[in-house]
Design a protein around this motif. Structure first.
Motif, PDB file in Angstrom:
ATOM      1  N   ILE A  62     -36.801   2.833  -6.526  1.00 29.31           N
ATOM      2  CA  ILE A  62     -35.744   3.837  -6.388  1.00 29.31           C
ATOM      3  C   ILE A  62     -34.406   3.382  -5.563  1.00 29.31           C
ATOM      4  CG2 ILE A  62     -35.300   6.098  -5.363  1.00 29.31           C
ATOM      5  CD1 ILE A  62     -37.375   6.385  -7.614  1.00 29.31           C
ATOM      6  N   LEU A  63     -33.271   3.557  -6.092  1.00 29.81           N
ATOM      7  CA  LEU A  63     -32.278   2.876  -5.389  1.00 29.81           C
ATOM      8  C   LEU A  63     -31.268   3.996  -4.604  1.00 29.81           C
ATOM      9  CD1 LEU A  63     -31.206   0.242  -8.398  1.00 29.81           C
ATOM     10  CD2 LEU A  63     -32.807   0.152  -6.313  1.00 29.81           C
ATOM     11  N   GLU A 102     -46.141   2.884   2.355  1.00 30.11           N
ATOM     12  CA  GLU A 102     -45.304   3.809   2.075  1.00 30.11           C
ATOM     13  C   GLU A 102     -44.162   3.912   2.791  1.00 30.11           C
ATOM     14  OE1 GLU A 102     -46.308   8.068   1.484  1.00 30.11           O
ATOM     15  OE2 GLU A 102     -48.211   7.530   0.322  1.00 30.11           O
ATOM     16  N   ALA A 103     -43.040   4.084   2.124  1.00 31.88           N
ATOM     17  CA  ALA A 103     -41.824   4.356   3.098  1.00 31.88           C
ATOM     18  C   ALA A 103     -41.374   5.615   2.801  1.00 31.88           C
ATOM     19  CB  ALA A 103     -40.517   3.477   2.876  1.00 31.88           C
ATOM     20  N   TYR A 104     -40.912   6.361   3.856  1.00 30.77           N
ATOM     21  CA  TYR A 104     -40.264   7.783   3.307  1.00 30.77           C
ATOM     22  C   TYR A 104     -38.796   7.941   2.972  1.00 30.77           C
ATOM     23  CZ  TYR A 104     -44.452   9.144   5.965  1.00 30.77           C
ATOM     24  OH  TYR A 104     -45.993   9.502   6.353  1.00 30.77           O
ATOM     25  N   HIS A 105     -38.579   7.681   1.752  1.00 29.43           N
ATOM     26  CA  HIS A 105     -37.254   7.411   1.352  1.00 29.43           C
ATOM     27  C   HIS A 105     -36.807   8.646   0.336  1.00 29.43           C
ATOM     28  CE1 HIS A 105     -38.401   5.488  -2.766  1.00 29.43           C
ATOM     29  NE2 HIS A 105     -39.306   4.881  -1.919  1.00 29.43           N
ATOM     30  N   ALA A 106     -37.999   9.284  -0.408  1.00 27.97           N
ATOM     31  CA  ALA A 106     -37.362  10.003  -1.647  1.00 27.97           C
ATOM     32  C   ALA A 106     -37.319  11.633  -1.308  1.00 27.97           C
ATOM     33  CB  ALA A 106     -38.382   9.568  -2.858  1.00 27.97           C
ATOM     34  N   GLY A 107     -38.040  11.874  -0.248  1.00 24.47           N
ATOM     35  CA  GLY A 107     -37.897  13.365   0.218  1.00 24.47           C
ATOM     36  C   GLY A 107     -38.656  14.408  -0.923  1.00 24.47           C
ATOM     37  N   VAL A 122     -41.246   2.047  -4.731  1.00 23.60           N
ATOM     38  CA  VAL A 122     -40.607   1.211  -3.450  1.00 23.60           C
ATOM     39  C   VAL A 122     -39.151   1.654  -3.539  1.00 23.60           C
ATOM     40  CG1 VAL A 122     -39.920  -1.109  -3.024  1.00 23.60           C
ATOM     41  CG2 VAL A 122     -42.001  -0.821  -4.205  1.00 23.60           C
ATOM     42  N   GLY A 123     -38.616   1.720  -2.185  1.00 21.44           N
ATOM     43  CA  GLY A 123     -37.175   2.382  -1.975  1.00 21.44           C
ATOM     44  C   GLY A 123     -36.436   1.205  -1.733  1.00 21.44           C
ATOM     45  N   HIS A 163     -31.925   7.266  -6.732  1.00 16.44           N
ATOM     46  CA  HIS A 163     -32.729   8.440  -5.793  1.00 16.44           C
ATOM     47  C   HIS A 163     -32.222   9.805  -6.498  1.00 16.44           C
ATOM     48  CE1 HIS A 163     -33.117  10.664  -1.891  1.00 16.44           C
ATOM     49  NE2 HIS A 163     -34.069  10.993  -2.550  1.00 16.44           N
ATOM     50  N   SER A 164     -30.901  10.129  -6.984  1.00 17.82           N
ATOM     51  CA  SER A 164     -30.555  11.321  -7.521  1.00 17.82           C
ATOM     52  C   SER A 164     -31.289  11.486  -8.942  1.00 17.82           C
ATOM     53  CB  SER A 164     -28.927  11.240  -7.978  1.00 17.82           C
ATOM     54  OG  SER A 164     -28.449   9.944  -8.200  1.00 17.82           O
ATOM     55  N   HIS A 165     -32.022  10.784  -9.732  1.00 16.69           N
ATOM     56  CA  HIS A 165     -32.636  10.928 -10.745  1.00 16.69           C
ATOM     57  C   HIS A 165     -33.930  11.676 -10.337  1.00 16.69           C
ATOM     58  CE1 HIS A 165     -31.114   7.160 -13.007  1.00 16.69           C
ATOM     59  NE2 HIS A 165     -31.396   8.009 -13.700  1.00 16.69           N
ATOM     60  N   VAL A 166     -34.429  11.488  -9.128  1.00 14.80           N
ATOM     61  CA  VAL A 166     -35.730  11.986  -8.818  1.00 14.80           C
ATOM     62  C   VAL A 166     -35.883  12.972  -7.798  1.00 14.80           C
ATOM     63  CG1 VAL A 166     -36.796   9.796  -9.498  1.00 14.80           C
ATOM     64  CG2 VAL A 166     -36.328  10.253  -7.052  1.00 14.80           C
ATOM     65  N   ALA A 167     -34.819  13.280  -7.035  1.00 17.47           N
ATOM     66  CA  ALA A 167     -34.474  14.258  -5.921  1.00 17.47           C
ATOM     67  C   ALA A 167     -34.525  15.632  -6.677  1.00 17.47           C
ATOM     68  CB  ALA A 167     -33.336  13.851  -4.903  1.00 17.47           C
ATOM     69  N   TYR A 168     -35.217  16.649  -5.971  1.00 17.79           N
ATOM     70  CA  TYR A 168     -34.913  18.014  -6.626  1.00 17.79           C
ATOM     71  C   TYR A 168     -34.774  18.995  -5.533  1.00 17.79           C
ATOM     72  CZ  TYR A 168     -39.783  19.636  -6.311  1.00 17.79           C
ATOM     73  OH  TYR A 168     -41.002  19.948  -5.737  1.00 17.79           O
ATOM     74  N   GLY A 169     -34.237  20.175  -5.541  1.00 18.66           N
ATOM     75  CA  GLY A 169     -34.258  21.077  -4.452  1.00 18.66           C
ATOM     76  C   GLY A 169     -34.649  22.231  -4.865  1.00 18.66           C
ATOM     77  N   THR A 170     -35.383  23.084  -3.978  1.00 18.91           N
ATOM     78  CA  THR A 170     -36.087  24.350  -4.335  1.00 18.91           C
ATOM     79  C   THR A 170     -34.949  25.327  -4.188  1.00 18.91           C
ATOM     80  OG1 THR A 170     -36.621  24.372  -1.804  1.00 18.91           O
ATOM     81  CG2 THR A 170     -38.262  23.895  -3.450  1.00 18.91           C
ATOM     82  N   PRO A 171     -35.325  26.592  -4.574  1.00 17.73           N
ATOM     83  CA  PRO A 171     -34.129  27.778  -4.824  1.00 17.73           C
ATOM     84  C   PRO A 171     -33.217  27.980  -3.667  1.00 17.73           C
ATOM     85  CG  PRO A 171     -36.210  28.539  -5.974  1.00 17.73           C
ATOM     86  CD  PRO A 171     -36.605  27.023  -5.309  1.00 17.73           C
TER      87      PRO A 171
END
Ligand SMILES: [Zn+2]
Length: 421
Positions: A62-63, A102-107, A122-123, A163-171
């Motif tokens: 993930i970039l 594990e790194a906390y990069h993707a939220g 890997v981030g 990162h924007s490929h995989v990040a998502y938001g809840t309502p």
């Protein structure tokens, strides 16, 4: 530096980490990797390493773009252990978290139905902005690093994602459903012209989670950049010449506070300047739907955690369950924690009863439940190493305590753990 695990690696994998003793400051480690020489700087190696679990699988790279200057970004990434590597404008590669941990990069993240992307990726953070070209030195260093990681983990080109490929938001106030488009981080890494610089031949052709209707498109512009034909026309354009349309920070019809500030729209660090010149902080605004067109939104990118904890939201007289959870109000993955400390999942309620939940009820969207915790079944038995993540919550004595703040010796029997499902 002294935290560096003593392992045998080649390139990244075969090198022997050595502690160079008491030498202060920067130490460069030279690694021979066939044609390229990867150099690592360990001066921002994170103290979080020792508490991070080793991943069981690794299928994505993930970039990210830091959206902030290098000095402040490096400090934050080190302090919070938020990536594996960070590449500054001069092409220097800083090691932050051991690439196997594990790194906390993707939220909050999902790819092809699998959530918690941190646990299988890997981030890499690149100092720069999602809509601006990077330096030649950065493209070169990133190409070498991605190439090395691809060979270690046997990752195909289409699994090197932004990162924007995989990040998502809840309502939220603008989206009734969980949606793609929570951030534009790393957006430029989807462009064929940029991928060419990184020796990547393919990119994903579509969003698997949108296709499967797990998510809706929350940011159609981003969707165009990631998958649209309009942007593939940039192939062959010199990378330095890449430019995106300027992202306007003024609220207009069709351009909301969320479009500009994303999840920081209600933050104290976000400033709204109204057409009449008055200013308000994000946390002082009662109704985001009534902000007049022409209002400027100033987002303080240095204070935004790229990977902000998903805090719980709270029901009040003006904010009902459906305002918080949208179309996910009655799903089993939406949890309601009453002020008295009991909790109920959305599927145990109905449209009428959910609107009667008392003020002060806390709401978690997109969570799984583990528990009750006992002496023989600790939290890790339910959610593995995620028990200590900052977006995991423990419920005991009527309190919700984040995993990164909990004292594991003080979690009483009978407590529950809520983790991102
Ligand atoms: Zn990011």
């Amino acid at each position: 530096m002294t935290d560096a695990p003593m392992v045998k690696e080649t390139g990244i994998k075969r090198m022997t980490w050595r502690c160079f003793g008491l030498m202060a400051g920067m130490i460069l480690l030279m690694v021979q990797t066939g044609c390229a020489v990867l150099q690592f700087d360990n001066s921002y190696y994170s103290p979080r390493n020792r508490e991070r679990a080793v991943r069981k699988t690794t299928s994505l790279i993930i970039l990210h773009t830091t959206e902030a200057p290098a000095a402040s970004a490096l400090r934050k990434l080190r302090d919070l252990g938020e990536c594996h590597y960070c590449i500054t404008g001069d092409g220097k590669v800083y090691r932050i978290i051991d690439h196997r941990r594990e790194a906390y990069h993707a939220g909050r993240s999902m790819w092809n139905g699998r959530t918690n992307v941190d646990s299988f990726s890997v981030g890499i953070e690149v100092c720069g902005y999602h809509n601006k070209a990077l330096t030649k030195a950065q493209y070169r260093a990133l190409a070498d690093l991605v190439g090395e990681l691809k060979s270690i983990y046997r990752i195909p080109d289409q699994n090197v994602l932004a990162h924007s490929h995989v990040a998502y938001g809840t309502p939220n106030k603008w989206h009734r459903r969980s949606h793609r488009g929570r951030k534009r981080c790393g957006m430029l890494f989807a462009l064929p012209a940029v991928r060419k610089q990184l020796h990547l031949k393919t990119r994903p052709a579509y969003d698997p989670d949108v296709k499967a209707k797990r998510l809706v498109i929350g940011d159609s512009y981003l969707h165009q950049v990631l998958y649209g034909k309009n942007f593939t026309g940039l192939t062959g354009v010199p990378t330095a010449a890449i430019s995106f349309p300027k992202e306007d920070n003024v609220i207009a019809v069709g351009r909301s506070a969320w479009d500009i500030a994303r999840d920081a729209y209600a933050d104290a660090s976000t400033t709204y300047i109204f057409p009449n010149g008055t200013k308000k902080r994000g946390d002082e605004i009662a109704d985001f739907k009534f902000i007049p067109p022409g209002t400027k939104v100033i987002v303080n990118t240095e204070t935004i955690a790229d990977n902000r904890p998903d805090n719980y939201q709270v029901i009040s007289a003006t904010c009902k369950a459906s305002d918080i959870a949208g179309d996910e109000t009655l799903l089993p993955s939406t949890l309601y924690i009453y002020p008295n400390g009991r909790f109920v999942a959305g599927n145990k309620l109905n449209a009428a009863s959910v609107e009667k939940l008392p003020a002060g009820t806390k709401v978690l969207v997109g969570y799984a439940v583990g528990g009750p915790i006992t002496a023989t079944r600790p939290a890790s038995a339910f959610c593995g190493n995620r028990w200590r993540a900052k977006d995991t919550f423990f419920l005991f004595y009527g309190q919700l305590v984040p995993g990164n703040k909990v004292d594991d010796s003080k979690i009483p029997a009978g407590a529950y753990v809520f983790y991102k499902g």
